[in-house]
Write an enzyme that holds these catalytic residues in place. Structure first.
Site, PDB file in Angstrom:
ATOM      1  N   TYR A 124       0.802  -1.225   0.000  1.00  0.00           N
ATOM      2  CA  TYR A 124       0.000   0.000   0.000  1.00  0.00           C
ATOM      3  C   TYR A 124       0.831   1.269   0.000  1.00  0.00           C
ATOM      4  CZ  TYR A 124      -3.702  -3.312   0.525  1.00  0.00           C
ATOM      5  OH  TYR A 124      -4.557  -4.354   0.293  1.00  0.00           O
ATOM      6  N   PHE A 406     -11.077  -3.635  10.498  1.00  0.00           N
ATOM      7  CA  PHE A 406     -12.330  -3.604   9.729  1.00  0.00           C
ATOM      8  C   PHE A 406     -12.158  -4.264   8.369  1.00  0.00           C
ATOM      9  CE2 PHE A 406     -10.103   0.481   9.590  1.00  0.00           C
ATOM     10  CZ  PHE A 406      -9.842   0.603   8.235  1.00  0.00           C
TER      11      PHE A 406
END
Length: 406
Positions: A124, A406
């Site tokens: 990322y 999450f």
């Protein structure tokens, strides 16, 4: 969006089960029919992008629509999740295209930032994400005790988490704005957080809640479960979450968690790097703290993001950054801010600091010193003497923290 072999499009409700199967493959898990409805309930088809190769789902990436606490404010943030490419379809540029789709969608929706948990940080960073928050993994032995027992006029009460969601939510929502890195939770998320299927227990007991209550009501809680050792010896207290409105409640909750009968260890995987417990115990090294990365953050709209947060001391600086994926973010930005308000506009003035985009994400939540990034070559001071003052403006009195994956 069509390539020679792959079709990328926005998700639909019918894509949920193929996405679920893909992610269990990518993350080396087995499908669990007992929990699939918990994930389906929070799935947002319009925030998903899927890549099909004929009838085969080759890749997917999704986001949740939630808010994020940042220094002095709460802002919309794309909670990026469920990113994966089927192993036989790697090296076809699918991840690049899916991430570009998610970022463009977040910008269209007015989300100034995006953040995620990274299975591999090296992936990322290529897309402009910076490490904005770490966590401590605590593995405390029974030698750890509070230096002083809590002096508390409140009382503790045990409960089943699903039965006291309203109390948990009230305490959490009150604490949220003061803790950069925490995310808002709607009803469906609270249902999933307090759900307790056996497959999530990994040999532990059912999840339990302990509430701290005063004359004014519930002002703190902890979620935990017990875990026996394989040899039937003393077990472990596995702490999921601790939230308290004041120091007395915080100390009372931790006194409870560290002194459970028939246990010899207390584990907590979401401790903040400035967790007050570190300074309340008799032997901090016995907490067994281990540092790990947590939240990776990317600015989706640079001027909107910088204007949305607050700065503890006045700042007036021109920042420069480049963004190959979202060229609208590239350029020089004049940031003026303080404790009450901030603005950020494009300017032709020379830059005082030159940031890599990921470095700007790393400092956004207030926990990463600018000097550290400068020492590593991730930002450059172009106007001598600027760095110290701007570092003070970007810092915050509480370190960013993460309470959930999450």
């Amino acid at each position: 969006m069509v390539s020679d072999e792959y079709v990328l499009r926005t998700g639909t409700p019918e894509d949920f089960e193929p996405i679920h199967r893909l992610l269990t493959t990518v993350f080396h898990d087995d499908p669990d029919e007992g929990v699939i409805d918990l994930y389906r309930a929070v799935f947002e088809p319009a925030r998903a992008v899927v890549a099909y190769h004929g009838d085969i789902l080759a890749g997917s990436a999704s986001a949740y629509t939630r808010d994020l606490a940042v220094p002095g404010a709460v802002v919309p943030s794309a909670h990026v999740t469920g990113v994966g490419v089927e192993p036989t379809h790697r090296r076809h540029g699918l991840l690049n295209r899916m991430m570009g789709h998610l970022l463009a969608d977040a910008r269209r929706l007015g989300e100034p930032v995006a953040h995620l948990w990274a299975s591999e940080g090296k992936i990322y960073q290529r897309y402009g994400y910076g490490l904005a928050a770490c966590r401590l993994m605590l593995n405390a032995d029974r030698e750890v005790q509070l230096r002083e027992p809590p002096h508390d006029s409140g009382r503790l009460r045990s409960a089943v988490p699903a039965d006291v969601v309203a109390d948990l939510r009230k305490v959490y929502d009150q604490a949220l704005p003061g803790r950069p890195g925490w995310s808002s939770r709607h009803d469906r998320l609270w249902h999933r957080i307090t759900a307790d299927p056996k497959s999530w227990r990994h040999g532990g007991t059912a999840m339990r809640a302990v509430l701290h209550e005063t004359a004014g009501g519930i002002d703190g809680y902890a979620l935990w479960r017990g875990r026996n050792r394989e040899d039937d010896g003393p077990g472990t207290v596995d702490v999921r979450e601790v939230v308290a409105a004041d120091p007395a409640g915080y100390r009372a909750l931790w006194h409870f968690l560290l002194n459970m009968d028939l246990t010899r260890r207390t584990q907590f995987t979401f401790a903040a790097i400035d967790e007050p417990l570190l300074y309340l115990v008799n032997e901090p090294t016995a907490l067994g703290a281990r540092l790990e990365d947590a939240l990776w953050l990317r600015l989706v709209d640079v001027p909107a993001a910088l204007a949305a947060r607050r700065y503890p001391v006045p700042v007036d600086v021109v920042l420069r950054t480049e963004d190959p994926l979202l060229p609208e973010n590239s350029g020089n930005w004049h940031l003026i801010g303080g404790p009450d308000r901030a603005s950020c506009t494009r300017t032709d003035r020379p830059a005082d600091l030159d940031f890599e985009l990921g470095a700007l994400g790393a400092v956004y939540l207030g926990g990463t010193p600018l000097g550290t990034l400068a020492a590593g070559g991730r930002l450059r001071e172009l106007t001598p003497g600027t760095l110290v003052g701007v570092d003070a403006a970007f810092r915050w009195h509480r370190a960013p923290a993460a309470t959930e994956i999450f």
